[in-house]
Design a protein around this motif. Structure first.
Motif, PDB file in Angstrom:
ATOM      1  N   ALA A   8       0.808  -1.218   0.000  1.00 33.84           N
ATOM      2  CA  ALA A   8       0.000   0.000   0.000  1.00 33.84           C
ATOM      3  C   ALA A   8       0.841   1.267   0.000  1.00 33.84           C
ATOM      4  O   ALA A   8       0.351   2.346  -0.346  1.00 33.84           O
ATOM      5  N   GLN A   9       2.094   1.164   0.377  1.00 36.15           N
ATOM      6  CA  GLN A   9       2.979   2.328   0.532  1.00 36.15           C
ATOM      7  C   GLN A   9       2.985   3.236  -0.695  1.00 36.15           C
ATOM      8  O   GLN A   9       2.945   4.459  -0.569  1.00 36.15           O
ATOM      9  N   ALA A  10       2.999   2.675  -1.879  1.00 39.56           N
ATOM     10  CA  ALA A  10       3.091   3.479  -3.104  1.00 39.56           C
ATOM     11  C   ALA A  10       1.843   4.316  -3.363  1.00 39.56           C
ATOM     12  O   ALA A  10       1.943   5.429  -3.898  1.00 39.56           O
ATOM     13  N   THR A  11       0.680   3.813  -2.995  1.00 38.75           N
ATOM     14  CA  THR A  11      -0.560   4.518  -3.334  1.00 38.75           C
ATOM     15  C   THR A  11      -1.163   5.305  -2.175  1.00 38.75           C
ATOM     16  O   THR A  11      -1.875   6.281  -2.414  1.00 38.75           O
ATOM     17  N   ILE A  12      -0.896   4.882  -0.929  1.00 38.99           N
ATOM     18  CA  ILE A  12      -1.436   5.602   0.226  1.00 38.99           C
ATOM     19  C   ILE A  12      -0.343   5.777   1.304  1.00 38.99           C
ATOM     20  O   ILE A  12      -0.457   5.255   2.416  1.00 38.99           O
ATOM     21  N   PRO A  13       0.697   6.529   0.999  1.00 45.14           N
ATOM     22  CA  PRO A  13       1.820   6.657   1.931  1.00 45.14           C
ATOM     23  C   PRO A  13       1.452   7.304   3.274  1.00 45.14           C
ATOM     24  O   PRO A  13       1.995   6.931   4.315  1.00 45.14           O
ATOM     25  N   GLN A  14       0.536   8.272   3.282  1.00 46.55           N
ATOM     26  CA  GLN A  14       0.143   8.912   4.540  1.00 46.55           C
ATOM     27  C   GLN A  14      -0.599   7.930   5.441  1.00 46.55           C
ATOM     28  O   GLN A  14      -0.406   7.934   6.659  1.00 46.55           O
ATOM     29  N   THR A  15      -1.414   7.103   4.845  1.00 51.50           N
ATOM     30  CA  THR A  15      -2.141   6.092   5.618  1.00 51.50           C
ATOM     31  C   THR A  15      -1.159   5.100   6.222  1.00 51.50           C
ATOM     32  O   THR A  15      -1.261   4.759   7.409  1.00 51.50           O
ATOM     33  N   VAL A  16      -0.207   4.662   5.439  1.00 45.97           N
ATOM     34  CA  VAL A  16       0.791   3.709   5.937  1.00 45.97           C
ATOM     35  C   VAL A  16       1.644   4.363   7.023  1.00 45.97           C
ATOM     36  O   VAL A  16       1.955   3.724   8.037  1.00 45.97           O
ATOM     37  N   GLU A  17       1.990   5.623   6.859  1.00 42.49           N
ATOM     38  CA  GLU A  17       2.758   6.332   7.895  1.00 42.49           C
ATOM     39  C   GLU A  17       1.954   6.425   9.189  1.00 42.49           C
ATOM     40  O   GLU A  17       2.487   6.250  10.284  1.00 42.49           O
ATOM     41  N   THR A  18       0.661   6.665   9.077  1.00 50.37           N
ATOM     42  CA  THR A  18      -0.204   6.709  10.260  1.00 50.37           C
ATOM     43  C   THR A  18      -0.246   5.346  10.938  1.00 50.37           C
ATOM     44  O   THR A  18      -0.203   5.249  12.168  1.00 50.37           O
ATOM     45  N   ILE A  19      -0.290   4.295  10.151  1.00 54.11           N
ATOM     46  CA  ILE A  19      -0.278   2.934  10.699  1.00 54.11           C
ATOM     47  C   ILE A  19       1.028   2.682  11.451  1.00 54.11           C
ATOM     48  O   ILE A  19       1.021   2.130  12.557  1.00 54.11           O
ATOM     49  N   GLU A  79      -6.801   6.342  19.628  1.00 57.37           N
ATOM     50  CA  GLU A  79      -7.281   7.580  19.020  1.00 57.37           C
ATOM     51  C   GLU A  79      -6.811   7.706  17.567  1.00 57.37           C
ATOM     52  O   GLU A  79      -7.581   8.059  16.680  1.00 57.37           O
ATOM     53  N   THR A  80      -5.557   7.394  17.330  1.00 59.57           N
ATOM     54  CA  THR A  80      -4.998   7.493  15.982  1.00 59.57           C
ATOM     55  C   THR A  80      -5.608   6.437  15.065  1.00 59.57           C
ATOM     56  O   THR A  80      -5.862   6.705  13.882  1.00 59.57           O
ATOM     57  N   ALA A  81      -5.871   5.251  15.590  1.00 61.02           N
ATOM     58  CA  ALA A  81      -6.506   4.200  14.785  1.00 61.02           C
ATOM     59  C   ALA A  81      -7.881   4.652  14.305  1.00 61.02           C
ATOM     60  O   ALA A  81      -8.243   4.424  13.143  1.00 61.02           O
ATOM     61  N   LEU A  82      -8.620   5.319  15.169  1.00 65.29           N
ATOM     62  CA  LEU A  82      -9.951   5.785  14.768  1.00 65.29           C
ATOM     63  C   LEU A  82      -9.881   6.915  13.741  1.00 65.29           C
ATOM     64  O   LEU A  82     -10.839   7.139  13.008  1.00 65.29           O
ATOM     65  N   GLN A  83      -8.746   7.597  13.657  1.00 61.45           N
ATOM     66  CA  GLN A  83      -8.557   8.641  12.649  1.00 61.45           C
ATOM     67  C   GLN A  83      -8.105   8.072  11.306  1.00 61.45           C
ATOM     68  O   GLN A  83      -8.100   8.766  10.298  1.00 61.45           O
ATOM     69  N   THR A 109      -9.439   6.052   9.171  1.00 59.82           N
ATOM     70  CA  THR A 109     -10.409   6.074   8.071  1.00 59.82           C
ATOM     71  C   THR A 109     -10.445   7.449   7.400  1.00 59.82           C
ATOM     72  O   THR A 109     -10.577   7.547   6.185  1.00 59.82           O
ATOM     73  N   ALA A 110     -10.305   8.516   8.190  1.00 63.63           N
ATOM     74  CA  ALA A 110     -10.291   9.872   7.626  1.00 63.63           C
ATOM     75  C   ALA A 110      -9.023  10.103   6.811  1.00 63.63           C
ATOM     76  O   ALA A 110      -9.062  10.765   5.767  1.00 63.63           O
ATOM     77  N   VAL A 111      -7.900   9.567   7.267  1.00 65.58           N
ATOM     78  CA  VAL A 111      -6.645   9.698   6.528  1.00 65.58           C
ATOM     79  C   VAL A 111      -6.773   8.998   5.176  1.00 65.58           C
ATOM     80  O   VAL A 111      -6.402   9.547   4.136  1.00 65.58           O
ATOM     81  N   LEU A 112      -7.314   7.774   5.194  1.00 67.83           N
ATOM     82  CA  LEU A 112      -7.500   7.033   3.945  1.00 67.83           C
ATOM     83  C   LEU A 112      -8.447   7.771   3.007  1.00 67.83           C
ATOM     84  O   LEU A 112      -8.187   7.883   1.812  1.00 67.83           O
ATOM     85  N   LYS A 113      -9.528   8.301   3.534  1.00 65.80           N
ATOM     86  CA  LYS A 113     -10.509   9.032   2.723  1.00 65.80           C
ATOM     87  C   LYS A 113      -9.859  10.243   2.052  1.00 65.80           C
ATOM     88  O   LYS A 113     -10.026  10.477   0.851  1.00 65.80           O
ATOM     89  N   LYS A 114      -9.100  11.002   2.825  1.00 68.23           N
ATOM     90  CA  LYS A 114      -8.443  12.200   2.289  1.00 68.23           C
ATOM     91  C   LYS A 114      -7.426  11.842   1.211  1.00 68.23           C
ATOM     92  O   LYS A 114      -7.306  12.524   0.202  1.00 68.23           O
ATOM     93  N   GLU A 115      -6.725  10.748   1.429  1.00 66.89           N
ATOM     94  CA  GLU A 115      -5.639  10.368   0.529  1.00 66.89           C
ATOM     95  C   GLU A 115      -6.109   9.628  -0.718  1.00 66.89           C
ATOM     96  O   GLU A 115      -5.494   9.727  -1.775  1.00 66.89           O
ATOM     97  N   SER A 116      -7.206   8.885  -0.609  1.00 64.37           N
ATOM     98  CA  SER A 116      -7.598   8.006  -1.713  1.00 64.37           C
ATOM     99  C   SER A 116      -9.017   8.214  -2.228  1.00 64.37           C
ATOM    100  O   SER A 116      -9.380   7.625  -3.242  1.00 64.37           O
TER     101      SER A 116
END
Length: 162
Positions: free
Chosen positions: A108-119, A136-140, A142-149
């Protein structure tokens, strides 16, 4: 076991409820965010209903995340949340993957790097015993993925009362 969920050919009825769940889930693509509670007595089939719904649900922009909270450790919740999110995101992108979290992150790193960094940050919080920050960060996530993808997430917590 008598209380195991029933899915597929053994599942019957509840067509109206399944249709309602499908309409609500499809509303995500129009930007509707909804909380739905399926309540009822023990062993009435709530888990079967949710699993049957998920077995038939498919939308190219919706990532379903199903977590059974009967195994109620935070570590289990975090691992299941991350693994399911990445697996279904990659599946929606038609990227073959296995179920190992490290492999999922790498793919997933290539397509959603911010999501992977959050993970990775969530995992570090867990290692450092910063459980509140990890949750708290885990619940956020979904918003990171939405914004990024532009993918919406549908989070289903079975046995939520736990």
């Amino acid at each position: 076991m008598f209380s195991d969920p029933v899915v597929g050919e053994k599942f019957f009825g509840r067509g109206e409820t399944l249709d309602l769940l499908t309409r609500r889930a499809q509303g995500l693509k129009e930007g509707f965010r909804q909380n739905i509670a399926v309540i009822g007595p023990r062993l009435i089939g709530k888990s079967s209903l949710l699993l049957q719904f998920l077995s038939n649900f498919s939308h190219p922009q919706v990532v379903p995340i199903y977590i059974d909270l009967r195994l109620n450790s935070l570590s289990h919740f975090i691992q299941k949340f991350i693994g399911t999110l990445l697996y279904h995101y990659l599946k929606a992108k038609n990227i073959k993957s296995d179920e190992q979290i490290e492999s999922l992150k790498n793919q997933a790193q290539a397509t959603i790097p911010q999501t992977v960094e959050t993970i990775r940050r969530i995992e570090k919080y867990m290692q450092n015993l910063q459980f509140a920050l990890a949750y708290e960060t885990a619940l956020q996530l979904t918003a990171v993925l939405k914004k990024e993808s532009a993918f919406n997430c549908m989070l289903i917590l079975d046995e939520f009362h736990l």
